[in-house]
Write a protein that holds these residues in place. Structure first.
Motif, short mmCIF file in Angstrom:
data_model
loop_
_atom_site.label_atom_id
_atom_site.label_comp_id
_atom_site.label_asym_id
_atom_site.label_seq_id
_atom_site.Cartn_x
_atom_site.Cartn_y
_atom_site.Cartn_z
N THR A 99 0.84 67.02 25.83
CA THR A 99 -0.19 66.06 26.22
C THR A 99 -0.38 66.13 27.74
O THR A 99 0.50 66.61 28.46
CB THR A 99 0.20 64.62 25.84
OG1 THR A 99 1.42 64.27 26.52
CG2 THR A 99 0.40 64.48 24.34
N VAL A 100 -1.51 65.64 28.20
CA VAL A 100 -1.85 65.76 29.62
C VAL A 100 -1.86 64.38 30.27
O VAL A 100 -2.48 63.43 29.76
CB VAL A 100 -3.22 66.43 29.79
CG1 VAL A 100 -3.62 66.46 31.27
CG2 VAL A 100 -3.19 67.83 29.22
N ASN A 101 -1.17 64.28 31.38
CA ASN A 101 -1.15 63.06 32.17
C ASN A 101 -2.55 62.84 32.78
O ASN A 101 -3.04 63.70 33.52
CB ASN A 101 -0.10 63.20 33.29
CG ASN A 101 0.07 61.94 34.10
OD1 ASN A 101 -0.80 61.06 34.13
ND2 ASN A 101 1.20 61.84 34.78
N PRO A 102 -3.22 61.75 32.51
CA PRO A 102 -4.57 61.53 33.06
C PRO A 102 -4.58 61.44 34.58
O PRO A 102 -5.65 61.56 35.19
CB PRO A 102 -5.02 60.20 32.44
CG PRO A 102 -3.88 59.65 31.69
CD PRO A 102 -2.78 60.65 31.65
N ARG B 270 -2.61 53.60 22.97
CA ARG B 270 -2.59 52.80 24.20
C ARG B 270 -3.39 53.44 25.34
O ARG B 270 -3.32 53.00 26.48
CB ARG B 270 -1.14 52.57 24.64
CG ARG B 270 -0.38 51.73 23.63
CD ARG B 270 1.03 51.43 24.06
NE ARG B 270 1.70 50.59 23.07
CZ ARG B 270 2.95 50.14 23.17
NH1 ARG B 270 3.67 50.46 24.21
NH2 ARG B 270 3.46 49.37 22.23
N GLU B 271 -4.09 54.54 25.01
CA GLU B 271 -4.98 55.23 25.96
C GLU B 271 -4.23 55.65 27.21
O GLU B 271 -4.72 55.50 28.33
CB GLU B 271 -6.17 54.32 26.30
CG GLU B 271 -6.99 53.94 25.07
CD GLU B 271 -8.18 53.05 25.41
OE1 GLU B 271 -8.22 52.53 26.54
OE2 GLU B 271 -9.04 52.88 24.54
N LEU B 272 -3.06 56.25 27.02
CA LEU B 272 -2.22 56.66 28.15
C LEU B 272 -2.24 58.17 28.38
O LEU B 272 -1.59 58.65 29.31
CB LEU B 272 -0.78 56.18 27.94
CG LEU B 272 -0.56 54.67 28.02
CD1 LEU B 272 0.87 54.31 27.63
CD2 LEU B 272 -0.87 54.16 29.43
N VAL B 273 -2.91 58.93 27.51
CA VAL B 273 -2.97 60.39 27.68
C VAL B 273 -4.43 60.85 27.63
O VAL B 273 -5.31 60.15 27.11
CB VAL B 273 -2.15 61.12 26.60
CG1 VAL B 273 -0.66 60.87 26.80
CG2 VAL B 273 -2.56 60.68 25.19
N ARG C 52 6.95 54.29 30.78
CA ARG C 52 7.00 53.64 32.09
C ARG C 52 6.21 54.43 33.12
O ARG C 52 5.46 53.85 33.93
CB ARG C 52 8.47 53.52 32.55
CG ARG C 52 9.29 52.51 31.80
CD ARG C 52 10.61 52.24 32.52
NE ARG C 52 11.44 53.43 32.62
CZ ARG C 52 12.32 53.80 31.69
NH1 ARG C 52 12.48 53.08 30.60
NH2 ARG C 52 13.05 54.89 31.85
N GLN C 53 6.33 55.75 33.11
CA GLN C 53 5.65 56.58 34.10
C GLN C 53 4.13 56.51 33.95
O GLN C 53 3.40 56.37 34.93
CB GLN C 53 6.12 58.04 33.99
CG GLN C 53 7.55 58.25 34.46
CD GLN C 53 8.01 59.68 34.25
OE1 GLN C 53 7.88 60.24 33.16
NE2 GLN C 53 8.56 60.28 35.30
N LEU C 54 3.67 56.62 32.72
CA LEU C 54 2.21 56.63 32.51
C LEU C 54 1.61 55.24 32.67
O LEU C 54 0.52 55.10 33.22
CB LEU C 54 1.91 57.19 31.11
CG LEU C 54 2.25 58.67 30.94
CD1 LEU C 54 2.04 59.12 29.49
CD2 LEU C 54 1.41 59.55 31.87
N THR C 55 2.30 54.23 32.23
CA THR C 55 1.82 52.86 32.44
C THR C 55 1.76 52.54 33.93
O THR C 55 0.86 51.82 34.39
CB THR C 55 2.74 51.85 31.73
OG1 THR C 55 2.80 52.16 30.33
CG2 THR C 55 2.22 50.43 31.88
#
Length: 489
Positions: free
Chosen positions: A375-378, A123-126, A98-101
């Motif tokens: 992992t890194v938050n983009p 899903r290309e979220l990181v 939810r946070q990354l989306t």
């Protein structure tokens, strides 16, 4: 719904060679100097929020922070704040999804279960770390980290999206005092590093149970293992049992991560069916309709509703000779105030040699792979500080420190063969066994469809082990169900 194009373009597991090519193509050597941090704390330092394990953050968070600075070389003007998630792995996954989306910038750095990191990658979220980390760090990770752990953090294009913080391996833990009393010699026969067959193991457990029945009032079981209908069965306890028979869900190791809809579904093959028959032999004995000859009854029917804590408690309470569990259980049971040096650990048994295995990359002792990746938050506003935290985590000092402080195994498996690791009591006493387990670790087959597939597998296997359906028929039905799921994208 269109088929996942990334799978079509390169669905098989990324190899080390492809990882190097992806890292090189990204041109990652420049642009990392300087401190262009965007968030500062009250003391002028840069704050990195780290989505972290709740138990570790609460119990030893300060020690881990100090470790990163004092032994990992993290700059004193960077401050880590741990943001503990909930204990349940699935709930943490859903929260991060939810946070990354939603494009949130917090947390900057996220600890993700190796069992679902690939879902975020697909899903290309990181962030793609092949174009984020310095080349020397990428080289260290690529050349020295455990390959099975690394495979859970790589995309289908060979790029790196996560750096393992620690892996986890299933192992067999048992009471040495009880097996010795039954006439066996675990040390002299190298049980710690030489895997035995499931058939011999079951016979040893049955004999040990019988030999100690009069002296050990609480002893009731020979072997307990988690076999409830849940993720832990499909990802781990059954995955490693099936693999040790030479079977696989999707044809073999090369198809773990796809291509969806194009990989063979092999749950109806003889090795998979026989692994369920073995579980029924353990639970119901050789009189069961599906039992295998030579595998005596050694387990309670309760295992069909047990997960790891139940299994652990059976050992703590003196009810069982052996349990299948994760290394965290060693730290409790092998202390001097509990079983001490009478506590034994060995690689999980096997049924088929790798050379005779039906599915590629299977057979032999097999440990399900667990563990967590960074992992890194983009959307992070402090990428340089995040980069420095990851760099600190890749030092030997921090890896061994995490092993000492909280029992997290180093992702550089060779560190388990050092004296420094062996000196860490009590788990370091079993470092050679953990090394063997790590060498033979098997990731779960994670794609975006794994949650559906995992549920179908655990339900079918648990149902058949509960004698609701014959193993062969249950696996034929499961194959049909998996074909529908694989064709749904």
């Amino acid at each position: 719904m269109p088929r996942d194009s990334s799978r079509e373009s390169g669905g098989r597991r990324a190899t080390r060679r492809r990882f190097i090519a992806a890292a090189g193509a990204a041109g990652v050597s420049a642009g990392f100097a300087g401190c262009l941090y965007g968030t500062t704390g009250s003391g002028g330092e840069t704050v990195v929020s780290f989505g972290f394990d709740p138990s570790a953050a609460q119990a030893v968070g300060d020690e881990i922070r100090a470790l990163f600075h004092e032994e990992g070389g993290l700059s004193n003007d960077i401050r880590i704040t741990f943001e503990p998630g909930v204990q349940d792995s699935g709930s943490r996954r859903d929260k991060y999804m939810r946070q990354l989306t939603g494009g949130e910038a917090d947390p900057d750095l996220i600890l993700m279960d190796s069992g679902w990191t690939r879902t975020f990658i697909d899903r290309e979220l990181v962030t793609n770390l092949s174009s984020f980390l310095p080349q020397d760090v990428l080289d260290t990770v690529e050349s020295e980290y455990l390959e099975s752990s690394l495979s859970t953090a790589m995309g289908s294009d060979g790029s790196l999206y996560g750096v393992p913080l620690f892996p986890d391996f299933g192992v067999m833990q048992y009471r040495k005092d009880l097996v010795r009393n039954a006439g066996f010699q675990p040390d002299e026969d190298d049980w710690a590093t030489e895997p035995m067959t499931w058939e011999r193991f079951s016979q040893i457990m049955a004999e040990t149970l019988q030999a100690n029945a009069d002296e050990e009032e609480s002893l009731r079981y020979g072997y307990v293992f988690p076999f409830d209908s849940y993720e832990g069965l499909s990802c781990c306890s059954f995955n490693e049992m099936m693999t040790s028979w030479g079977g696989a869900y999707f044809g073999g190791r090369d198809n773990l991560f796809g291509p969806i809809g194009e990989r063979p579904i092999t749950v109806d093959t003889e090795p998979v069916v026989n692994s369920i028959r073995m579980a029924r032999s353990f639970i119901y004995g050789e009189d069961d309709d599906a039992a295998l000859d030579g595998y005596p009854r050694i387990s309670p029917e309760n295992v069909l509703s047990w997960s790891e804590p139940n299994v652990h408690n059976a050992m703590v309470n003196g009810e069982t000779v052996a349990q299948r569990n994760w290394p965290y259980s060693i730290a409790t049971n092998a202390t001097e105030e509990n079983y001490g040096t009478d506590y034994g650990v060995m690689p999980l048994p096997y049924a088929t040699e790798p050379s005779n295995a039906q599915a590629e990359g299977t057979g032999g002792t097999t440990s399900a792979l667990g563990g967590w990746n960074m992992t890194v938050n983009p959307n992070t506003e402090v990428p340089d500080a995040v980069r420095e935290v990851i760099e600190a985590a890749t030092t030997d000092e921090v890896m061994l420190g995490l092993f000492r402080i909280w029992g997290w195994l180093p992702p550089k498996l060779e560190l388990l063969r050092t004296q420094a690791a062996r000196d860490i009591e009590p788990t370091g006493r079993y470092a050679e066994t953990l090394y063997v387990a790590g060498q033979n670790s098997m990731p779960r087959p994670v794609t975006v469809l794994w949650p559906q597939e995992s549920s179908a597998i655990s339900s079918a296997v648990n149902g058949s082990a509960s004698r609701e359906q014959a193993p062969a028929g249950a696996m034929t039905d499961l194959k049909n169900e998996l074909q529908v799921i694989e064709g749904s994208t």
